[in-house]
Design a protein around this motif. Structure first.
Motif, PDB file in Angstrom:
ATOM      1  N   ASP A   1      62.145  45.038  41.587  1.00  9.39           N
ATOM      2  CA  ASP A   1      61.351  46.198  41.196  1.00  9.39           C
ATOM      3  C   ASP A   1      61.474  47.289  42.251  1.00  9.39           C
ATOM      4  O   ASP A   1      61.548  47.011  43.452  1.00  9.39           O
ATOM      5  CB  ASP A   1      59.887  45.802  41.019  1.00  9.39           C
ATOM      6  N   PHE A   2      61.459  48.539  41.786  1.00  6.67           N
ATOM      7  CA  PHE A   2      61.452  49.691  42.680  1.00  6.67           C
ATOM      8  C   PHE A   2      60.031  50.230  42.755  1.00  6.67           C
ATOM      9  O   PHE A   2      59.481  50.704  41.750  1.00  6.67           O
ATOM     10  CB  PHE A   2      62.400  50.779  42.171  1.00  6.67           C
ATOM     11  N   SER A   3      59.411  50.134  43.929  1.00  5.03           N
ATOM     12  CA  SER A   3      58.019  50.549  44.092  1.00  5.03           C
ATOM     13  C   SER A   3      57.943  51.894  44.789  1.00  5.03           C
ATOM     14  O   SER A   3      58.743  52.213  45.671  1.00  5.03           O
ATOM     15  CB  SER A   3      57.240  49.506  44.892  1.00  5.03           C
ATOM     16  N   ARG A   4      56.968  52.696  44.403  1.00  6.67           N
ATOM     17  CA  ARG A   4      56.797  54.053  44.929  1.00  6.67           C
ATOM     18  C   ARG A   4      56.128  54.006  46.297  1.00  6.67           C
ATOM     19  O   ARG A   4      55.146  53.298  46.495  1.00  6.67           O
ATOM     20  CB  ARG A   4      55.964  54.869  43.944  1.00  6.67           C
ATOM     21  N   ARG A   5      56.667  54.795  47.255  1.00  5.85           N
ATOM     22  CA  ARG A   5      56.122  54.879  48.608  1.00  5.85           C
ATOM     23  C   ARG A   5      55.763  56.333  48.901  1.00  5.85           C
ATOM     24  O   ARG A   5      56.595  57.126  49.309  1.00  5.85           O
ATOM     25  CB  ARG A   5      57.143  54.366  49.625  1.00  5.85           C
TER      26      ARG A   5
END
Length: 652
Positions: free
Chosen positions: A641-645
């Motif tokens: 998964d690509f998580s927002r930072r």
């Protein structure tokens, strides 16, 4: 296997464009036969369609004695229902006139517990799969098998409610490099040459090659000692007058085909068509394994054996790829390797490539094969009856004046782009043939779309609340890599680093950014891209007097290809150091006044933003068209998964 033993279905069925009012389905058959299609859903009565090849509902293009491409194009009686599983049974007429179910001809076509293929038309796009760059002899696994595994899990759990499980995907978007016409493994080329006579494909005379094939035709090419691993010796070269700075990089004679892997570059139309059958279907892999060609040196023999092992793994999964394509509408668009590396990169490249009759034929053959195997099913209305009749004449007698005239017109054809009326709409851009050519210097990279194409795109997007925009190259790419490309371009060597990005051409960059700033532009852009052989996600926000749209740049690459691991790790780290949130370098760019939020691929090394691994992208959307989950389904079975930072966002 002899020609009499060839299976009736050589490739397919592939679902292509499917809407409530239209259904397109593609097949490659050994012989033209009658087709019967039955649609069935819920408790409704079945809809039956009996189709004769060569009619408007069953278009036919015959490429050889035993190769016939069919595009089924029907308008169902009444609209197909939303959010409902629709079974379709495809039957072909045998020699005696009896109907034979495709599932009986291809016994791996159905998922467990099903007796025929099917599909679903979600009312809204809540889930979509996408990927690019599928090189058969790459050893890293096949992302399309991960997509197939997802569909199998969804069907197996269709009766159980699970909020964590994605909805049935609306489509599979393939954003480029579905085939590698310019980088072919020796064993695959050897098999292609075995397939061509079995299919009864006509010979193709040439002029201008490094071997005299004008009289004997392509068969002379296949017998030539440079046919395997030495084709660059047969491909044309051209003379260039170089500036002193450019001369540092080599002599004045340059190859027209710029790929470093041109040793087995496909040349003939027959080779191009056979390639598609072999990368999409297991049918022709049942032929006995061809022997290694004679005349290879020790190094080439070792390479041949290594590629043969990788291809065995590739072929073992093709029945699952065939099953996947039969259950999801597949949207396709070309990128360079579908034709050749650096295709139309600059005005100088075009002048050299299209100015030589032999290289122009090679490029045109790849484009004609793309039309038949990819473009036709994207938007059948774009190809009128006159054009299709010209295609048929060329297939029947390739190599003549009609052939060259058709290829000349295809290279200027302006309807490769298309859109599907999903919600949000799927808008697929042509970033290869609508190039914005540099006026200041022929060697400078062209813009990925010219002013007219970008203006048309703006009109198409106007007033939409959200859009799924397919751009083969990322619109918002990795800044450091783009800077490196810019430096090499300044030194006159854009071809050395594939200097193809949206920001490499001032006019195209300004125009695409102005589309995002337009007052009537969609509020949510999901940009699906590939090309680069690594995956990443950026959230982009535009600021001004009024708040701009939310933009999600999602790159999934490659399906079966990767970037050099050590080099990508270095570039990833250097990009984070040089373009951190407080870096003044962020202002030395055309993309000013943007807030860029890189998403982290979970489970990777600390700080990494670029994911290197074969797989397919999965995007899940909410009712407004905003991604609620972005992940990569890896070929090895993993999910990232690509998580927002938020803390790592920056203006640039």
């Amino acid at each position: 296997m002899s020609s009499q033993d060839l299976p009736l279905i050589l490739a397919g069925p592939l679902l292509r464009r499917v809407t409530p009012r239209r259904l397109n389905l593609w097949l490659a058959l050994r012989q033209p036969v009658g087709i019967r299609l039955t649609l069935q859903w819920a408790e409704s009565g079945a809809q039956h369609y009996t189709l004769e090849p060569g009619t408007a509902a069953c278009r036919l293009q015959s490429a050889g004695e035993r190769l016939h491409f069919v595009l089924v194009d029907i308008k169902p009686g009444g609209e197909l229902p939303d959010d409902t599983w629709i079974d379709y049974r495809l039957e072909l007429a045998d020699a005696g006139g009896a109907w034979v179910d495709c599932a009986g001809l291809v016994d791996t076509l159905n998922y467990p517990g099903r007796d025929c293929p099917g599909f679903k038309l979600p009312a809204r796009v809540s889930s979509i799969l996408h990927g690019s760059c599928r090189k058969p002899h790459h050893p890293g696994g096949d992302g399309l098998l991960a997509a197939d595994a997802l569909l199998e899990r969804l069907l197996a759990g269709s009766e159980a409610r699970d909020d964590a499980r994605p909805e049935w995907p609306s489509a599979l978007v393939l954003s480029g490099d579905q085939v590698y016409a310019d980088d072919v493994a020796g064993p695959l080329l050897r098999r292609i040459h075995r397939v061509i006579p079995l299919l009864g494909l006509p010979d193709e005379p040439f002029t201008g090659a490094g071997v005299d094939v004008a009289v004997e035709g392509a068969a002379a090419l296949y017998r030539h000692p440079d046919c395997y691993y030495r084709r660059e010796a047969l491909l044309p070269r051209h003379r260039r007058n170089l500036a002193p700075l450019q001369a540092l990089f080599g002599g004045v004679e340059k190859p027209v085909f710029t790929t470093v892997n041109a040793h087995n570059h496909l040349i003939t139309l027959g080779e191009m068509l056979a390639m598609y059958l072999l990368v999409w279907s297991p049918a022709l892999w049942e032929l006995s394994t061809p022997a290694m060609p004679p005349g290879l040196d020790a190094r080439q023999q070792a390479r041949y054996r290594e590629e043969e092992a990788a291809l065995a793994d590739f072929a073992a999964g093709l029945h699952r790829v065939q099953r996947l394509f039969a259950h999801l509408p597949v949207a396709m668009i070309f990128d360079d390797h579908d034709v050749t590396d650096d295709w139309n990169l600059s005005r100088a490249w075009e002048e050299a490539a299209y100015g030589n009759p032999f290289s122009s034929r090679v490029l045109g053959n790849a484009l004609l094969a793309y039309l038949l195997c990819q473009g036709w099913g994207n938007n059948p209305e774009a190809f009128d009856e006159e054009l299709l009749q010209r295609v048929q004449r060329t297939l029947a007698a390739p190599g003549g004046e009609d052939h060259d005239a058709l290829l000349h017109d295809l290279q200027r054809f302006d309807q490769w782009h298309y859109h599907w009326p999903t919600t949000p709409p799927l808008v697929v851009a042509d970033c290869r043939t609508h190039r914005w050519r540099s006026e200041s210097a022929a060697r400078k990279p062209s813009g990925l779309m010219d002013w007219e194409a970008l203006t048309d795109l703006q009109h198409e997007l106007r007033g939409l609340p959200a859009v799924l925009l397919v751009s083969s190259a990322p619109i918002f790419g990795v800044k450091l890599i783009e800077v490196i490309q810019r430096v090499f371009t300044w030194f006159g060597q854009p071809l050395m680093v594939d200097a193809e990005n949206w920001m490499s051409h001032k006019g195209a960059a300004s125009a695409i950014l102005n589309i995002f700033r337009h007052s009537r532009t969609p509020g949510h852009f999901v940009i699906l891209s590939g090309d680069v052989h690594y995956s990443f996600v950026y959230d982009v926000e535009l600021r001004g007097r009024t708040r701009g749209p939310d933009i999600y740049q999602i790159c999934s690459s490659g399906l079966r290809n990767t970037f050099p691991r050590r080099l990508l790790a270095i570039l990833d780290r250097a990009n984070r150091w040089l373009y951190h949130p407080r870096s003044p370098l962020n202002w030395l760019t055309r993309r000013r006044r943007m807030r860029v939020i890189p998403r982290k691929p979970e489970g990777t090394a600390h700080g990494r933003r670029l994911l290197n691994g074969c797989g397919v992208g999965l995007v899940e959307l909410d009712d407004d068209g905003v991604p609620r989950r972005i992940c990569q389904l890896l070929a090895d079975g993993g999910e990232v998964d690509f998580s927002r930072r938020e803390a790592e966002s920056r203006w640039r």
